[in-house]
Design an enzyme around this catalytic site. Structure first.
Site, PDB file in Angstrom:
ATOM      1  N   GLY A  56     -45.675 -17.315  -3.022  1.00  0.00           N
ATOM      2  CA  GLY A  56     -46.105 -16.530  -4.168  1.00  0.00           C
ATOM      3  C   GLY A  56     -44.985 -15.600  -4.584  1.00  0.00           C
ATOM      4  O   GLY A  56     -44.127 -15.243  -3.765  1.00  0.00           O
ATOM      5  N   GLN A  61     -40.762  -8.686  -8.604  1.00  0.00           N
ATOM      6  CA  GLN A  61     -39.887  -9.034  -7.488  1.00  0.00           C
ATOM      7  C   GLN A  61     -38.549  -9.606  -7.967  1.00  0.00           C
ATOM      8  O   GLN A  61     -37.603  -9.706  -7.183  1.00  0.00           O
ATOM      9  CB  GLN A  61     -40.563 -10.022  -6.547  1.00  0.00           C
ATOM     10  N   CYS A 104     -43.096 -10.672   3.085  1.00  0.00           N
ATOM     11  CA  CYS A 104     -42.851 -10.509   1.658  1.00  0.00           C
ATOM     12  C   CYS A 104     -41.407 -10.870   1.383  1.00  0.00           C
ATOM     13  O   CYS A 104     -40.504 -10.488   2.145  1.00  0.00           O
ATOM     14  CB  CYS A 104     -43.131  -9.065   1.248  1.00  0.00           C
ATOM     15  N   LEU A 105     -41.175 -11.579   0.311  1.00  0.00           N
ATOM     16  CA  LEU A 105     -39.814 -11.962  -0.048  1.00  0.00           C
ATOM     17  C   LEU A 105     -38.953 -10.756  -0.389  1.00  0.00           C
ATOM     18  O   LEU A 105     -37.729 -10.844  -0.370  1.00  0.00           O
ATOM     19  CB  LEU A 105     -39.841 -12.947  -1.216  1.00  0.00           C
ATOM     20  N   HIS A 146     -52.164 -10.104  -2.210  1.00  0.00           N
ATOM     21  CA  HIS A 146     -50.778  -9.650  -2.074  1.00  0.00           C
ATOM     22  C   HIS A 146     -50.085  -9.574  -3.437  1.00  0.00           C
ATOM     23  O   HIS A 146     -49.425  -8.574  -3.763  1.00  0.00           O
ATOM     24  CB  HIS A 146     -50.049 -10.629  -1.143  1.00  0.00           C
ATOM     25  N   GLU A 147     -50.232 -10.639  -4.245  1.00  0.00           N
ATOM     26  CA  GLU A 147     -49.547 -10.668  -5.549  1.00  0.00           C
ATOM     27  C   GLU A 147     -50.159  -9.668  -6.524  1.00  0.00           C
ATOM     28  O   GLU A 147     -49.438  -9.019  -7.292  1.00  0.00           O
ATOM     29  CB  GLU A 147     -49.570 -12.085  -6.130  1.00  0.00           C
ATOM     30  N   HIS A 150     -48.712  -6.355  -5.783  1.00  0.00           N
ATOM     31  CA  HIS A 150     -47.363  -6.200  -6.326  1.00  0.00           C
ATOM     32  C   HIS A 150     -47.405  -5.693  -7.756  1.00  0.00           C
ATOM     33  O   HIS A 150     -46.631  -4.788  -8.127  1.00  0.00           O
ATOM     34  CB  HIS A 150     -46.617  -7.535  -6.312  1.00  0.00           C
TER      35      HIS A 150
END
Length: 201
Positions: A56, A61, A104-105, A146-147, A150
């Site tokens: 995702g 990000q 997380c990226l 999670h997204e 963000h």
């Protein structure tokens, strides 16, 4: 299905914003322009997500403060969920709370046990402005939460408390990319480093 282009195949891999970058810690703006630039953004997001081995990715990000996220994520039954959501709203998050490993990226190489509900429903639009409703369970429910976090300016460390939170923040400061993050510079995707599951949202 075979005639459809692969998501991200025409996209450009962009630099990843790292933990500490202001764009990750402020709420994103609603999308109002559903023209070609939005479709290009989504393509770039898919390309960037795949290059970083994620499941995702939210627009902020990659430094774009708009309410958009993409996903290619399995649920706990290994059913694949693939798509995007524009101006999402998390309309349901309920069921059992599960504390599971989450990465997380934007915090490459790190993860922590993070509590999430095991059922979630998000509503929003696609790039054509058509309404979309997505239901997720298990791992995919975690991804949706999670997204959506963000896009509200939150990262998973904001969901941690006590010693677990202190350890996660300390690990972020000590990570190889910590200096880059402290300086507010984005990281190239190939600097994302390992993620234990290769499935960080």
């Amino acid at each position: 299905m075979r005639n459809r282009p692969i998501p991200g195949s025409s996209g450009r891999v962009r630099a990843m914003s790292l933990f500490g970058a202001p764009v990750l810690h402020s709420p994103c703006d609603d999308v109002t322009d559903f023209g070609p630039s939005l479709a290009r953004l989504v393509e770039d997001m898919f390309a960037t997500m795949y290059a970083a081995n994620g499941v995702g990715l939210a627009a902020n990000q990659i430094g774009v403060p708009l309410k958009v996220f993409v996903y290619d994520c399995p649920d706990d039954d290994e059913v694949r969920h693939l798509g995007h959501l524009v101006n999402p709203v998390l309309v349901e998050a309920d069921g059992i709370t599960v504390r599971g490993p989450e990465g997380c990226l934007s915090l490459p190489g790190l993860e922590a046990g993070t509590p999430r509900f095991d059922h979630a429903v998000a509503e929003g639009l696609n790039t054509a402005g058509e309404p979309v409703r997505i239901t997720g369970t298990g791992w995919f429910a975690r991804c949706l939460q999670h997204e959506c976090d963000h896009l509200e300016g939150r990262v998973y460390t904001d969901r941690l408390t006590g010693l677990r939170r202190a350890r996660a923040l300390r690990a972020a400061r000590r990570a190889p990319w910590g200096r880059t993050a402290a300086e507010g510079r984005p990281a190239p995707v190939d600097a994302a480093g390992p993620d234990g599951r290769a499935q960080n949202p």
